[in-house]
Design a protein around this motif. Sequence first.
Motif, PDB file in Angstrom:
ATOM      1  N   GLY A 275     127.889  31.944 -93.725  1.00 38.34           N
ATOM      2  CA  GLY A 275     128.725  31.738 -94.903  1.00 38.34           C
ATOM      3  C   GLY A 275     130.073  31.162 -94.529  1.00 38.34           C
ATOM      4  N   PRO A 276     130.601  30.261 -95.352  1.00 37.17           N
ATOM      5  CA  PRO A 276     131.882  29.628 -95.060  1.00 37.17           C
ATOM      6  C   PRO A 276     133.073  30.496 -95.414  1.00 37.17           C
ATOM      7  CG  PRO A 276     131.060  28.819 -97.146  1.00 37.17           C
ATOM      8  CD  PRO A 276     130.010  29.758 -96.611  1.00 37.17           C
TER       9      PRO A 276
ATOM     10  N   LEU B  45     111.998  38.981 -97.282  1.00 32.91           N
ATOM     11  CA  LEU B  45     111.656  39.865 -96.169  1.00 32.91           C
ATOM     12  C   LEU B  45     111.366  41.291 -96.636  1.00 32.91           C
ATOM     13  CD1 LEU B  45     114.277  38.642 -93.532  1.00 32.91           C
ATOM     14  CD2 LEU B  45     111.838  38.064 -93.668  1.00 32.91           C
ATOM     15  N   GLY B  46     111.358  41.499 -97.963  1.00 33.85           N
ATOM     16  CA  GLY B  46     110.980  42.795 -98.513  1.00 33.85           C
ATOM     17  C   GLY B  46     112.122  43.717 -98.856  1.00 33.85           C
ATOM     18  N   MET B  47     113.359  43.231 -98.769  1.00 35.75           N
ATOM     19  CA  MET B  47     114.519  44.064 -99.069  1.00 35.75           C
ATOM     20  C   MET B  47     115.015  43.838-100.494  1.00 35.75           C
ATOM     21  SD  MET B  47     116.618  43.708 -95.456  1.00 35.75           S
ATOM     22  CE  MET B  47     116.046  42.054 -95.043  1.00 35.75           C
ATOM     23  N   VAL B  48     115.875  44.721-100.952  1.00 36.52           N
ATOM     24  CA  VAL B  48     116.464  44.618-102.288  1.00 36.52           C
ATOM     25  C   VAL B  48     117.925  44.209-102.129  1.00 36.52           C
ATOM     26  CG1 VAL B  48     117.021  45.834-104.419  1.00 36.52           C
ATOM     27  CG2 VAL B  48     114.941  46.435-103.133  1.00 36.52           C
ATOM     28  N   PRO B  49     118.297  42.983-102.547  1.00 36.48           N
ATOM     29  CA  PRO B  49     119.672  42.511-102.346  1.00 36.48           C
ATOM     30  C   PRO B  49     120.645  43.062-103.386  1.00 36.48           C
ATOM     31  CG  PRO B  49     118.372  40.803-103.419  1.00 36.48           C
ATOM     32  CD  PRO B  49     117.430  41.941-103.120  1.00 36.48           C
ATOM     33  N   VAL B  50     121.871  43.375-102.925  1.00 37.38           N
ATOM     34  CA  VAL B  50     122.942  43.838-103.806  1.00 37.38           C
ATOM     35  C   VAL B  50     124.199  43.059-103.428  1.00 37.38           C
ATOM     36  CG1 VAL B  50     124.307  45.791-104.617  1.00 37.38           C
ATOM     37  CG2 VAL B  50     121.929  46.151-103.903  1.00 37.38           C
ATOM     38  N   LEU B  51     124.696  42.227-104.332  1.00 37.14           N
ATOM     39  CA  LEU B  51     125.871  41.394-104.052  1.00 37.14           C
ATOM     40  C   LEU B  51     127.145  42.206-104.186  1.00 37.14           C
ATOM     41  CD1 LEU B  51     126.967  38.463-103.557  1.00 37.14           C
ATOM     42  CD2 LEU B  51     127.108  38.246-106.047  1.00 37.14           C
ATOM     43  N   MET B  52     128.008  42.164-103.156  1.00 30.85           N
ATOM     44  CA  MET B  52     129.303  42.837-103.234  1.00 30.85           C
ATOM     45  C   MET B  52     130.226  42.304-102.138  1.00 30.85           C
ATOM     46  SD  MET B  52     128.726  46.684-101.650  1.00 30.85           S
ATOM     47  CE  MET B  52     127.403  47.072-102.782  1.00 30.85           C
ATOM     48  N   PRO B  53     131.546  42.338-102.360  1.00 30.03           N
ATOM     49  CA  PRO B  53     132.491  41.933-101.323  1.00 30.03           C
ATOM     50  C   PRO B  53     132.530  42.960-100.193  1.00 30.03           C
ATOM     51  CG  PRO B  53     133.666  42.754-103.243  1.00 30.03           C
ATOM     52  CD  PRO B  53     132.216  42.672-103.627  1.00 30.03           C
ATOM     53  N   PRO B  54     133.031  42.578 -99.031  1.00 31.16           N
ATOM     54  CA  PRO B  54     132.969  43.474 -97.863  1.00 31.16           C
ATOM     55  C   PRO B  54     133.774  44.749 -97.988  1.00 31.16           C
ATOM     56  CG  PRO B  54     134.301  41.528 -97.387  1.00 31.16           C
ATOM     57  CD  PRO B  54     133.609  41.272 -98.699  1.00 31.16           C
TER      58      PRO B  54
ATOM     59  N   ALA C 105     122.052  49.289 -96.071  1.00 34.06           N
ATOM     60  CA  ALA C 105     122.507  48.429 -94.984  1.00 34.06           C
ATOM     61  C   ALA C 105     123.325  47.287 -95.567  1.00 34.06           C
ATOM     62  CB  ALA C 105     121.312  47.896 -94.199  1.00 34.06           C
ATOM     63  N   ALA C 106     123.904  46.498 -94.669  1.00 39.67           N
ATOM     64  CA  ALA C 106     124.714  45.361 -95.111  1.00 39.67           C
ATOM     65  C   ALA C 106     124.464  44.163 -94.214  1.00 39.67           C
ATOM     66  CB  ALA C 106     126.197  45.728 -95.089  1.00 39.67           C
ATOM     67  N   THR C 107     124.444  42.987 -94.811  1.00 35.01           N
ATOM     68  CA  THR C 107     124.445  41.751 -94.034  1.00 35.01           C
ATOM     69  C   THR C 107     125.899  41.433 -93.717  1.00 35.01           C
ATOM     70  OG1 THR C 107     124.490  40.427 -96.067  1.00 35.01           O
ATOM     71  CG2 THR C 107     122.346  40.852 -95.092  1.00 35.01           C
TER      72      THR C 107
ATOM     73  N   GLY D  94     111.743  47.529 -98.508  1.00 40.05           N
ATOM     74  CA  GLY D  94     112.305  48.472 -99.470  1.00 40.05           C
ATOM     75  C   GLY D  94     113.750  48.840 -99.270  1.00 40.05           C
ATOM     76  N   MET D  95     114.369  48.375 -98.195  1.00 36.86           N
ATOM     77  CA  MET D  95     115.785  48.699 -97.957  1.00 36.86           C
ATOM     78  C   MET D  95     116.674  48.014 -98.980  1.00 36.86           C
ATOM     79  SD  MET D  95     116.312  48.618 -93.806  1.00 36.86           S
ATOM     80  CE  MET D  95     118.040  49.078 -94.008  1.00 36.86           C
ATOM     81  N   LYS D  96     117.659  48.744 -99.476  1.00 35.05           N
ATOM     82  CA  LYS D  96     118.680  48.147-100.352  1.00 35.05           C
ATOM     83  C   LYS D  96     119.800  47.636 -99.445  1.00 35.05           C
ATOM     84  CE  LYS D  96     118.961  52.083-102.375  1.00 35.05           C
ATOM     85  NZ  LYS D  96     119.429  53.226-103.199  1.00 35.05           N
ATOM     86  N   VAL D  97     120.082  46.353 -99.526  1.00 33.32           N
ATOM     87  CA  VAL D  97     121.009  45.758 -98.570  1.00 33.32           C
ATOM     88  C   VAL D  97     122.078  44.932 -99.271  1.00 33.32           C
ATOM     89  CG1 VAL D  97     119.455  43.781 -98.208  1.00 33.32           C
ATOM     90  CG2 VAL D  97     121.196  44.306 -96.501  1.00 33.32           C
ATOM     91  N   ARG D  98     123.297  45.150 -98.855  1.00 31.32           N
ATOM     92  CA  ARG D  98     124.413  44.358 -99.379  1.00 31.32           C
ATOM     93  C   ARG D  98     124.306  42.935 -98.864  1.00 31.32           C
ATOM     94  NH1 ARG D  98     128.622  41.202 -96.593  1.00 31.32           N
ATOM     95  NH2 ARG D  98     130.179  40.799 -98.201  1.00 31.32           N
ATOM     96  N   ILE D  99     124.470  41.974 -99.779  1.00 34.58           N
ATOM     97  CA  ILE D  99     124.467  40.564 -99.379  1.00 34.58           C
ATOM     98  C   ILE D  99     125.755  39.898 -99.869  1.00 34.58           C
ATOM     99  CG2 ILE D  99     121.989  40.333 -99.170  1.00 34.58           C
ATOM    100  CD1 ILE D  99     123.549  38.898-102.249  1.00 34.58           C
ATOM    101  N   VAL D 100     126.053  38.737 -99.287  1.00 36.78           N
ATOM    102  CA  VAL D 100     127.305  38.065 -99.584  1.00 36.78           C
ATOM    103  C   VAL D 100     127.124  36.850-100.481  1.00 36.78           C
ATOM    104  CG1 VAL D 100     127.285  36.513 -97.604  1.00 36.78           C
ATOM    105  CG2 VAL D 100     129.477  37.305 -98.513  1.00 36.78           C
ATOM    106  N   GLY D 101     125.902  36.346-100.627  1.00 35.50           N
ATOM    107  CA  GLY D 101     125.685  35.162-101.435  1.00 35.50           C
ATOM    108  C   GLY D 101     124.245  35.094-101.915  1.00 35.50           C
ATOM    109  N   PRO D 102     123.972  34.249-102.899  1.00 37.59           N
ATOM    110  CA  PRO D 102     122.654  34.223-103.536  1.00 37.59           C
ATOM    111  C   PRO D 102     121.518  33.789-102.627  1.00 37.59           C
ATOM    112  CG  PRO D 102     124.020  32.397-104.309  1.00 37.59           C
ATOM    113  CD  PRO D 102     124.914  33.303-103.544  1.00 37.59           C
ATOM    114  N   ILE D 103     121.767  32.875-101.692  1.00 41.12           N
ATOM    115  CA  ILE D 103     120.687  32.413-100.826  1.00 41.12           C
ATOM    116  C   ILE D 103     120.367  33.464 -99.765  1.00 41.12           C
ATOM    117  CG2 ILE D 103     119.852  30.534 -99.382  1.00 41.12           C
ATOM    118  CD1 ILE D 103     120.433  29.888-102.371  1.00 41.12           C
TER     119      ILE D 103
END
Length: 334
Positions: free
Chosen positions: A231-232, A180-189, A203-205, A163-172
């Motif tokens: 990520g590259p 893993l049960g989290m909610v992804p949110v795409l955004m730059p750092p 949280a953030a990846t 259930g955690m909302k987590v910042r991600i950097v890419g679609p994969i």
Amino acid sequence: MTKCFAAFLGAVMALAAGPALAEPVTLKLSFFSNDTEVNYAKVIKPWVDAVNADPSGAVKIDAYPNGALGKSLPAQPQLVLDGVADIAFINPSLVPGRFPDDQVFELPGLLKDLGEGTKLYAELVKSNSLRGYGDYHVIGSFMNANYNLYSRRPIRSNADLKGMKVRIVGPIVGQTVKELGMVPVLMPPNEIVEAIGRGTVDAATLVPAAVIDFGVDRVTSHSYLLDLGAGPLGVVMNRARYEALPAEAKAVLDKYSGAWINDLYVKALLAHNAEIIARFKADAKRTVVMPSAADLAAIKAPYEKVTAAWAAKDPNNAKVLAKAREILTQIRAK
């Protein structure tokens, strides 16, 4: 006769002095963030200084950090094509439509560390295995460390991720955290701190270096070192601009491209990331948790599911993954 000889001597001296007096080619480099960010301070700036100090004097790079030519990290590749900058530091994961095959690096469990990831990225670019690079001359091809989770609330095990909302950097990476049960949110750092403050994400990846560089350590106190894919990062130049350079200028750029800048990156970032984790572990106000053996066993199935789904989505995905695994086998054999 004396006048003729003097004129002849003057012409010869002028020709001899010509190359030495030639003005260097000036190139503009864009960096989206501030000049203390680790990639700039430890890699980009030393690279610029090396090129500018080359004895040939054929190239002069004017660096524009602090977003002087553009603050948006996703927009950096387009700045190069539009001629706003000749060279830019880019994050291909933030523009998957332009660099679709770079998603292979985000596959969970693929890469051991940023060292082998950097070697893999360089070889895939060299073999023209990645779409989207036709308009660019690649100067540096780096790989982030595997992303971990940095949170404002405690994470003791995989169970706390639900259930955690987590910042991600890419679609994969997004698909991985979703499995893993989290909610992804795409955004730059550079938007993470505000997003955590507003409660948009919990949280953030991120990699350790980015936690410090973007001030995420100020709004998070819990680190969960579960590898979530990588990520590259790249330093690219407008290919047409590169091809139009004089031979002397090309030679200088080639001298400090590829292995020169990639090795600098690997050495600097491996040490820097390790130092940050050690500092976090020593801080009584922070928690650093390594996943247990049970948690690592539990992620195997979802990780394989994400990888299989990506490979099955497009025949080219399967081709790129097979090529990446082939190269990784060669890298590890050495």
